[in-house]
Design an enzyme around this catalytic site. Structure first.
Site, PDB file in Angstrom:
ATOM      1  N   GLU A 271       0.787  -1.432   0.113  1.00 32.93           N
ATOM      2  CA  GLU A 271       0.324   0.102   0.482  1.00 32.93           C
ATOM      3  C   GLU A 271       0.687   0.934  -0.077  1.00 32.93           C
ATOM      4  O   GLU A 271       0.448   2.182  -0.565  1.00 32.93           O
ATOM      5  CB  GLU A 271      -0.528  -0.142   1.088  1.00 32.93           C
ATOM      6  CG  GLU A 271      -2.095  -0.934   1.398  1.00 32.93           C
ATOM      7  CD  GLU A 271      -2.453  -1.611   0.040  1.00 32.93           C
ATOM      8  OE1 GLU A 271      -3.027  -0.500  -1.008  1.00 32.93           O
ATOM      9  OE2 GLU A 271      -2.721  -2.657  -0.361  1.00 32.93           O
ATOM     10  N   GLU A 300      -0.762  -0.725 -10.122  1.00 33.07           N
ATOM     11  CA  GLU A 300      -0.247  -1.682  -9.656  1.00 33.07           C
ATOM     12  C   GLU A 300       1.646  -2.253  -9.338  1.00 33.07           C
ATOM     13  O   GLU A 300       2.469  -2.754  -8.690  1.00 33.07           O
ATOM     14  CB  GLU A 300      -0.924  -3.379 -10.033  1.00 33.07           C
ATOM     15  CG  GLU A 300      -0.689  -4.651  -8.642  1.00 33.07           C
ATOM     16  CD  GLU A 300      -1.492  -4.044  -7.782  1.00 33.07           C
ATOM     17  OE1 GLU A 300      -2.838  -3.132  -7.532  1.00 33.07           O
ATOM     18  OE2 GLU A 300      -1.579  -5.120  -7.030  1.00 33.07           O
TER      19      GLU A 300
END
Lengths: 506, 506
Positions: A271, A300
């Site tokens: 994250e 991502e």
């Protein structure tokens, strides 16, 4: 005179877009709050607040006022006079406007209700491994999505229009090619790994790790990665996420498991990677619709880069393992860094995507991609999904789910109609490996920087090449400009082969 | 047909008001977040979000659409057909609409800028005890407020129109009367207390109290008071407050001082009292403009009731002192409950309002009231305030500020133009004592309920009499319906005399 009018109109268009962004920021804060600690009795009323604000954003994005701005600024003579940022802002608004306008309002409304019911039905179905109860919902969602595709229009394969929502410009043709190459190399690599006698010792991971210490270590690593705590914060939640309210406020959440030190650790770094992207978008883009990551795949790539390329590297643990040992002393005092490194890079085919390792994760994604493609080109019916799922798992990973809850029902995505999203995860791995290849060329001291705990130059390189651009460049423009070539899966293959040669001595 | 149109219009009016409330809820959450932990680099952009949403709420409250609803529903024939809630909703909107519409937009805008600059100037002026630098701002604010009063219109004293903003229906005539009575009794009582040889021993309070334990005890007391943690949460901040997002989400904040056990303790109970009010407003009122406390004075009556009438009572500490001792053991093991009770009820004239005790607090308020009244009836000029302030402090409290920072510059209110607000604090004390008198009659076991730690019946009584009505009843309606008479300062006088007779043995 005409120039003055156009200038005033542009200011007014930008103020209009800024207002939409401001509403979205308020909505994002409300979601963050609901997922981190809002008292449960207030949620009903709060959800209506979100509904009201979201309706307003949707209304603005499809209003006559927006239509007029777009009709004006997309005139070739006007468009070519715009600066780069304004032009891209217009193009992005136009894309969203056209997409939304093509779906009749009542049809879209019915779809929102359907997916909301389907998400609820999916939760129960997953819990009870009861595919039959979920199948009718999914059939309706697929049928509606088929209708939408016809309304939106498409080039080439119908599934392209879904892919484009998450990864602008991505196509089935390209994905077939890159996934084909990747699978061709990944499956034999997996077999060699499984056959290796050098399986990592993971027994030491099976103990209780105090949560306050896990937290302390996670915070320390985030600081090292250059996550800016004056522009963010770390909280706890059930399903971890990062959320960018604006580049000065990008929040991370994580989840601490007492019996698993790796979950919060790598989850936080993951994250944190998403957050670094959003914290470092250029100030020029604040308040525009370009102030966000350019695609799910590029986003991502950053979470995966920090989690895997950095966070699961030997150099990283050469630097930080001592700190980890001290934090939990004496729990892993007797485990050396090499053993730890191998344990966190353990490869094993498994049933559940979100628990998969760096290598097999891509195979989980390919399975979903093949099935989604089949659903939209008509070669797979919704009713066939469980059998098709299980056959693919056997073929790609050599495992078969004992029930549909651990199989075809494991992910939430389809219940929300998010077809075309899954490939982003594997694209992220490929982009990350390709960026890393260039990064190693341009920063030859890459490994030693990591081993010294000097991660700032790496973050700065990524900021310059990727982060600062936000949505100003497309995924394809970024990958070409940074690495000099199109997306190429060979870099991921090379990365995986090299890494696992050393881990498994193959 | 006309009835159908009116019904549809009413639905539409209510949806319109609900939307305004939803925007206000989003704004309140953003403020809460800014004051409890939002990262500082995001504040600039977030402030613009608040600005945008606030502008929208103001626009809605003064729009032509609102004007049309009000023109329709305030027709006597329409108004009398409305149910109680709808009628009151219309009346409240009308009051706000008229007030806002009477001020020319550019004049109001200039005033907002002025008060924003004045707040900044006040911070510096207070810090440097530099009255001269603040005086010109305050002169402009008072002059503008005078203009506004002329535009709004007033009955009787000009200051009445300011009072009405915080305490609907309150007047100078009434305040002069109740404050007069109160002062007549409070000053001699204070003198007797000061002359008493039985001064409480407070030496044991002068030690370090661990913050985690202060927090644990505060949470425990909030639970006992029936604060619902499923409809709220407790956080830390610099200037404590309670904020009601909706009745299912009413948040409290507090501040822990390591060297002062009483600050967070009574601060938390105080904010908890505000929160109980908002958590227990009737469900019927959710989404209307009546879903809030009816006035600042009635709100303050609840924070003061819980803080002082309950939280500083002997019965309360008979029940909870053991728990306090255990929590901090052995720090106050040798101090008995009577000594503790007297210490927390220590009376001493002081310079700073927010640190004042239960008795002298009212005198601090009266001083501000006298000065504000003088400013608006022309008997005091802004330039005279420091001297007038010091003279009143000497007269009422027997103390003189060593500088203006600890005197006339101590409070933020005037820099924001909040004239008429201060009396609410003392009204809160009077209302609280008057409610208590009735409560004791209707729940004769009052003291023993507290001593048993059974606070639920007290909260239920207040819910029934005060909380559930929200803004459906005026302050005056509530005090009359609950206690059978108008506001009467004698109850506060009696309460104070009885309490301090026992504490000081006078």
């Amino acid at each position: 005179m005409s120039v003055q009018i156009a200038t005033a109109k542009l200011e007014s268009f930008k103020a209009y877009v800024r207002k939409m962004k401001q509403y979205e920021e308020a909505i994002a804060l409300i979601y963050w709050d609901m997922r981190t600690g809002a008292p449960k009795k207030g949620i009903g009323t709060r959800s209506e607040v979100v509904g009201e604000l979201s309706t307003e954003v949707f209304r603005m994005s499809t209003s006559d006022e927006m239509g007029e701005y777009l009709a004006f600024f997309t005139q070739p003579a006007e468009l070519e006079q715009l600066d780069t940022i304004s032009r891209k802002m217009v193009e992005e608004c136009k894309k969203e406007y056209d997409r939304s306008k093509k779906i009749p309002a009542e049809k879209y409304q019915a779809y929102v209700v359907l997916t909301s019911q389907a998400e609820s039905a999916w939760e129960d179905a997953k819990h009870n491994s009861d595919w039959a109860s979920f199948q009718p919902y999914l059939e309706k969602i697929v049928a509606t999505t088929q209708e939408f595709i016809e309304l939106w229009g498409y080039e080439g394969h119908k599934y392209n229009t879904l892919l484009d929502m998450y990864e602008p410009g991505m196509t089935v043709e390209k994905l077939d090619e890159v996934f084909g190459t990747l699978r061709e190399k990944a499956v034999p690599l997996l077999q060699r790994i499984q056959a290796s006698p050098n399986q990592p010792d993971r027994s030491f991971l099976d103990q209780q790790f105090e949560i306050s210490k896990q937290k302390q270590f996670s915070l320390s690593i985030l600081k090292q990665m250059q996550y800016d705590f004056e522009a963010g914060r770390l909280d706890e939640t059930v399903h971890p996420f990062a959320t960018a309210l604006n580049p000065g406020d990008v929040r991370i959440t994580t989840r601490y498991l007492p019996n698993d030190i790796t979950s919060a650790l790598f989850g936080t770094i993951h994250e944190g990677g998403h957050a670094l992207y959003e914290q470092n978008i250029s100030d020029d883009l604040v308040g525009t619709n370009l102030c966000t990551g350019t695609s799910m795949g590029i986003h991502e790539s950053q979470s995966r880069f920090w989690e895997n390329v950095i966070g699961r590297s030997k150099a990283f643990w050469d630097r930080y393992y001592g700190e980890l040992q001290t934090t939990f002393s004496p729990q892993i005092d007797q485990v050396d860094v090499d053993t730890f490194y191998k344990a966190i890079n353990h490869i094993e085919p498994s049933l559940i995507r979100i628990e998969a390792d760096e290598l097999t994760y891509n195979l989980h994604i390919m399975i979903r991609y093949e099935l989604e493609k089949g659903l939209f080109n008509g070669t797979i019916a919704v009713a066939d999904l469980p059998a098709a799922w299980n056959a693919k798992y056997e073929e790609y990973l050599g495992v078969t789910p004992p029930n549909d809850g651990e199989g075809v029902l494991q992910d939430v995505h389809w219940s929300g109609g998010a077809f075309g999203y899954f490939p982003s995860y594997a694209l992220g791995n490929m982009y990350a490996a390709q960026f890393t290849q260039t990064l190693r060329q341009e920063l030859p001291a890459f490994d030693s920087l990591i081993a010294e705990g000097n991660l700032a130059p790496i973050k700065e390189w990524l900021t310059e090449k990727v982060y600062k651009h936000g949505k100003l460049l497309t995924p394809n423009e970024i990958i070409r400009e940074v690495t000099g070539e199109e997306l190429n899966p060979e870099y991921l293959v090379q990365y995986l082969e090299e890494k696992y040669k050393s881990v498994y001595g193959i």
